[in-house]
Design an enzyme around this catalytic site. Sequence first.
Site, PDB file in Angstrom:
ATOM      1  N   SER A 163      -2.650  12.254  -6.045  1.00  0.00           N
ATOM      2  CA  SER A 163      -2.078  11.047  -6.643  1.00  0.00           C
ATOM      3  C   SER A 163      -1.319  11.422  -7.921  1.00  0.00           C
ATOM      4  O   SER A 163      -0.372  12.201  -7.872  1.00  0.00           O
ATOM      5  CB  SER A 163      -3.176  10.018  -6.898  1.00  0.00           C
ATOM      6  OG  SER A 163      -2.633   8.742  -7.156  1.00  0.00           O
ATOM      7  N   ASP A 171       0.064   3.324   2.430  1.00  0.00           N
ATOM      8  CA  ASP A 171      -0.598   3.522   1.138  1.00  0.00           C
ATOM      9  C   ASP A 171      -0.497   2.254   0.297  1.00  0.00           C
ATOM     10  O   ASP A 171       0.604   1.827  -0.054  1.00  0.00           O
ATOM     11  CB  ASP A 171       0.053   4.701   0.411  1.00  0.00           C
ATOM     12  CG  ASP A 171      -0.713   5.144  -0.825  1.00  0.00           C
ATOM     13  OD1 ASP A 171      -1.294   4.293  -1.510  1.00  0.00           O
ATOM     14  OD2 ASP A 171      -0.722   6.359  -1.107  1.00  0.00           O
ATOM     15  N   HIS A 210      -4.623   5.290   0.646  1.00  0.00           N
ATOM     16  CA  HIS A 210      -4.394   6.113  -0.545  1.00  0.00           C
ATOM     17  C   HIS A 210      -5.520   7.132  -0.670  1.00  0.00           C
ATOM     18  O   HIS A 210      -6.677   6.786  -0.936  1.00  0.00           O
ATOM     19  CB  HIS A 210      -4.336   5.244  -1.800  1.00  0.00           C
ATOM     20  CG  HIS A 210      -3.957   6.005  -3.032  1.00  0.00           C
ATOM     21  ND1 HIS A 210      -2.684   6.481  -3.249  1.00  0.00           N
ATOM     22  CD2 HIS A 210      -4.687   6.404  -4.105  1.00  0.00           C
ATOM     23  CE1 HIS A 210      -2.628   7.120  -4.404  1.00  0.00           C
ATOM     24  NE2 HIS A 210      -3.842   7.087  -4.935  1.00  0.00           N
TER      25      HIS A 210
END
Length: 339
Positions: free
Chosen positions: A138, A265, A292
């Site tokens: 991320s 996501d 995600h």
Amino acid sequence: MEFTPIAGISNPHLQTLLPRFIRRKALFEPVWQRLDTDDGDFLDICWTEAPEQAKNKPVVVLFHGLAGCFHSPYANGLMAAFKARGWLGVVMHFRGCSGALNRLPRGYHSGETQDARFFINYLTEHFPDVPKAAVGVSLGGNMLIQYLAKYQQDANLVAGCAISPPLDLGDCATRIQKGFSRVYQAYLLNSMNHTLKERLMRHPKVGSLSSGDKIDISSIYEFDQRVTAPMFGFDSADSYYQQCSGLVVLPQVRQPFKVIHAKDDPFMTDAVIPTQTLPDNIDYQLTEYGGHVGFMSGSLSEPVFWLEKAVPEFLAPHLGRVHHTQTETSTDCNPLPTS
């Protein structure tokens, strides 16, 4: 390596949340170390094993996501997968994320590469004769892309991988304020605001905030506007997003590099998907499902953390052939999402 979600669990929120409820304990107890930085602060890092006993093993660095840490299910899961491959894994905690309050008010952001540079140079000095790779998750994935684009052949890494990187920071900051994604934002802000309050108890000023100010930040954008941007010299959150989004600089990465994105996501939109032709060294994998940093396959009775297979499989040719070992279980971890 193709990804197939658990039957009936293709919903992006189920994919995102399921790892946090399946893995409630970390897979092993890491070895912790504190490194003093050049500016008088410190970085907390943790290893899969005592590093002095693993000098000849390939090294894989993990850069976690926003408000993440070793105890995030994806982090200790990937570290355990690296350990099982016979590699030496290490998490570099961004400042304020290890559970200990740093000495200085400075934090971290999606394009802040100085601490990564300091730590990778440390690894190069102490492990000069083994290949080293890095994985960013991320926010950590966007940061890793910025690092590799900036330093290119001087990066001291043979390969890298970014999982669910928010390559368009402005678009992602808007997306997380919509629908169910606001639940993720609220969770992240709870951690971020708590750390901010602790910093303001020690320091007279953090970003645009001063000691005694009420902490009522209600969005990631507002946090970046009031804290990140002024702390790191950006004119505004929008300026920070424009300068630090990884999408523009991704083609400048020179190492073998893999990006893993899911179309569904809930932190992102199609704005993060590259439309330009990427160089041959970049393996871009876009899956239909996965959420995600979720990517749960197998079955509910026998779930498979797909990332823990796909990431080592990509890195293995660049790190050499080593034996497999077993991992053990211990240590509590947070079951809720950290990005």
